[in-house]
Design a protein around this motif. Sequence first.
Motif, short mmCIF file in Angstrom:
data_model
loop_
_atom_site.label_atom_id
_atom_site.label_comp_id
_atom_site.label_asym_id
_atom_site.label_seq_id
_atom_site.Cartn_x
_atom_site.Cartn_y
_atom_site.Cartn_z
N ASN A 105 0.91 -1.26 -0.08
CA ASN A 105 0.17 -0.11 0.04
C ASN A 105 0.85 1.32 -0.14
O ASN A 105 1.39 1.55 0.93
CB ASN A 105 -0.81 0.06 1.41
CG ASN A 105 -1.86 1.26 1.36
OD1 ASN A 105 -2.10 1.88 0.31
ND2 ASN A 105 -2.30 1.47 2.48
N GLY A 106 1.17 1.79 -1.30
CA GLY A 106 1.94 3.12 -1.15
C GLY A 106 3.33 2.70 -1.06
O GLY A 106 4.04 3.57 -0.37
N GLY A 107 3.86 1.41 -1.33
CA GLY A 107 5.22 1.21 -0.79
C GLY A 107 5.42 0.56 0.64
O GLY A 107 6.55 0.44 0.86
N GLU A 108 4.34 0.40 1.32
CA GLU A 108 4.44 0.02 2.73
C GLU A 108 3.77 -1.38 2.81
O GLU A 108 2.78 -1.81 1.86
CB GLU A 108 3.97 1.13 3.55
CG GLU A 108 4.68 2.23 3.66
CD GLU A 108 4.43 3.19 4.76
OE1 GLU A 108 3.13 3.14 5.35
OE2 GLU A 108 5.17 4.12 5.11
N VAL A 109 4.12 -2.08 3.67
CA VAL A 109 3.56 -3.56 3.89
C VAL A 109 3.15 -3.22 5.64
O VAL A 109 3.95 -2.97 6.39
CB VAL A 109 4.75 -4.57 3.90
CG1 VAL A 109 3.98 -5.71 4.24
CG2 VAL A 109 5.29 -4.58 2.42
N SER A 110 1.97 -3.78 5.80
CA SER A 110 1.54 -3.97 7.08
C SER A 110 1.99 -5.17 7.92
O SER A 110 2.34 -6.07 7.35
CB SER A 110 -0.11 -3.79 7.05
OG SER A 110 -0.68 -5.27 6.67
#
Length: 341
Positions: A105-110
């Motif tokens: 998500n926008g270059g991020e991982v939860s």
Amino acid sequence: MKKSFIIAIAAMVLATTVAVVSCKKEKKNPQDPVEAQVISKEDDMSAYLKQFKERMQSSSKNGETLTTEDACWHLEAVLNYTYGDAGHLTSDIQCDTFYLTIQTNGGEVSLFQLNEAFNNLSHNVEKAYGNCTLPEKSILGIQTTFENESKDGNITVRSILSTRGFDNTIWPPRFGPTDYWDEYYLEGYSGGGKCGPYEGECPESGAPNELTKKLRLRFPNVNCNGTSYYTDLSTVSILIDHADPFFRDENSPCGYKLHYNEREHYETNTCIDPDGMNYYLSKGMEIIDHFAPNGKTIVSAKYMWSQNVGLKENRIYATFHYIEAQYGVLHCNPQGGSINK
């Protein structure tokens, strides 16, 4: 005057009551949850990964996120912390590769996504390990990379599981009088077998394969009261650099610390005799230590065979060996992880 005095006394009582109530509110209820102490990687890597894993496994869908770089590092580190048990003699290594996809998500991982990836990879690791038939086996390392980030935000995760084993029939790590080996060997395909007076024996092997098994037995001992595991795994290809004086040695059968055979036309492969095999073996750790990245130690290594082919048909200028070396940062888990528990 009397009325004013009564009002003043009432105000004092009220202030005192408020102060007492405030003091009571400041006291902590023994049943209130205690905030966990934050542990840094630098202070205690095992404690840090234990705490991070617990946080990851309790995460919600809309919770904390990490950059893809941090997510990759933590996924690899937690896998190795959970399953790694590297501190044993190693002669053979089996590698299994797994792939999965993470939607960023926008270059991020939860943390929630990371936990799902961990669970998926854990299933694959445990299944592959169960199918491995190496003697005295344990997990050496799990190298994980994020690859192929697409426009829609999907990331391909590749994890390579290395399961080690120990064959005590090849001890000690030195070649004997019958070890005449063909220079040729391609892992997973074929080998040149033995040569010279033992031509035709052991056709499935070759000098690189035999050197690899004995070199691994020379890796330094790991002193750990628990289980040892690696983080920050990386792989280096070590090839002869003719301009680098480090590789040259007048005592070598070929003039270099790694086997190298240059000729004008195609000929049969070189037969390496026991003295030559022991020479190249003796230089293995020297080469590995020379190219070790700062702060890292050797995890795994194997000798490989290749060739430089000339422009004319059937003309080979050189055949040679090189080393694929995997390095990592070594840690000790006193609580003892590993897949065998």
